[in-house]
Design a protein around this motif. Structure first.
Motif, short mmCIF file in Angstrom:
data_model
loop_
_atom_site.label_atom_id
_atom_site.label_comp_id
_atom_site.label_asym_id
_atom_site.label_seq_id
_atom_site.Cartn_x
_atom_site.Cartn_y
_atom_site.Cartn_z
N UNK A 182 0.83 -1.19 0.00
CA UNK A 182 0.00 0.00 0.00
C UNK A 182 0.88 1.25 0.00
N UNK A 183 0.62 2.19 -0.93
CA UNK A 183 1.37 3.44 -0.98
C UNK A 183 0.73 4.49 -0.07
N UNK A 184 1.29 4.70 1.10
CA UNK A 184 0.69 5.60 2.09
C UNK A 184 0.56 7.03 1.58
N UNK A 185 1.46 7.46 0.75
CA UNK A 185 1.40 8.85 0.29
C UNK A 185 0.40 9.06 -0.85
N UNK A 186 -0.22 7.98 -1.32
CA UNK A 186 -1.14 8.09 -2.45
C UNK A 186 -2.51 7.47 -2.18
N UNK A 187 -2.77 7.11 -0.92
CA UNK A 187 -4.08 6.61 -0.52
C UNK A 187 -4.44 7.26 0.81
N UNK A 188 -5.71 7.24 1.12
CA UNK A 188 -6.14 7.68 2.45
C UNK A 188 -6.22 6.45 3.35
N UNK A 189 -6.30 6.66 4.63
CA UNK A 189 -6.42 5.53 5.55
C UNK A 189 -7.71 4.74 5.28
N UNK A 190 -8.86 5.38 5.10
CA UNK A 190 -10.05 4.58 4.76
C UNK A 190 -9.88 3.77 3.47
N UNK A 191 -9.22 4.35 2.46
CA UNK A 191 -8.95 3.60 1.23
C UNK A 191 -8.06 2.39 1.52
N UNK A 192 -7.05 2.58 2.34
CA UNK A 192 -6.12 1.49 2.67
C UNK A 192 -6.86 0.34 3.35
N UNK A 193 -7.74 0.65 4.26
CA UNK A 193 -8.52 -0.40 4.94
C UNK A 193 -9.41 -1.10 3.92
#
Length: 143
Positions: A106-117
Motif C-alpha cells: 500500500x502506498x501511504x502517500x497516495x491513498x487515504x487511511x479509509x482507502x487502505x482499509x
C-alpha cells in the motif's frame, strides 16, 4: 487468518488503522512495522513479513511505505511471495483474482487511511480464480 504487517515511517497511522480493523474481524496480526515517523529503512520491516509467507507462518502479508514500490520490490525477492502494489480496491481485487498475490503493498502517500482499509478488506476477501491464471502464476517463479 494469520496476517503479517510491516511498514516504514510513512505508514504508522495506516498500520494502526489496518491492525485495528483486522483484529476486529478476528484475525491474528504479527506487527513488524515501526510506530514512529522517524526515518527508517523499509527493507528492515519488509523481510520479516516476506519470511512469514515463505515459512508458512502467515496466510497473507501487508506492507506499507510512501510509494509502495520499494517495499513491494523487497518482498518480491523472496520465494513464494507474490506482492501487488495496490492503490485502489479494484487493483487489490484483480491482484488476488488473477495473480494469487499473498502480500498487498500500500502506498501511504497516495491513498487515504479509509482507502487502505478498503484495499486490505478487498484483498483478503477475494479468492484466486485459478484456471488460465494458474498457468501464468506458475510461470512467475524462476525457481
Amino acid at each position: 487468518m494469520k496476517i503479517s504487517i510491516g511498514n516504514d515511517h510513512a505508514g504508522p497511522d495506516y498500520k494502526k488503522a489496518i491492525v485495528q480493523y483486522l483484529e476486529s474481524k478476528g484475525h491474528t496480526v504479527t506487527n513488524y512495522g515501526t510506530d514512529s515517523e522517524a526515518s527508517v529503512d523499509y527493507p528492515d520491516f519488509a523481510h520479516p513479513v516476506a519470511n512469514d509467507i515463505t515459512e508458512g507462518k502467515a496466510d497473507f502479508g501487508i506492507v506499507i511505505c510512501g510509494s509502495g514500490n520499494g517495499i513491494a520490490m523487497t518482498v518480491n525477492k523472496h520465494p513464494k511471495v507474490r506482492a501487488g502494489l495496490c492503490w485502489i480496491k479494484e487493483i487489490a481485487y484483480l491482484t488476488r483474482l488473477h495473480n494469487d498475490a499473498n502480500i498487498v503493498s500500500i502506498p501511504a502517500r497516495y491513498t487515504s487511511i479509509p482507502q487502505a482499509v478498503e484495499i486490505v478488506d478487498t484483498f483478503l476477501t477475494t479468492e484466486f480464480e485459478g484456471g488460465r491464471h494458474q498457468t501464468r502464476v506458475n510461470k512467475i517463479s524462476c525457481l
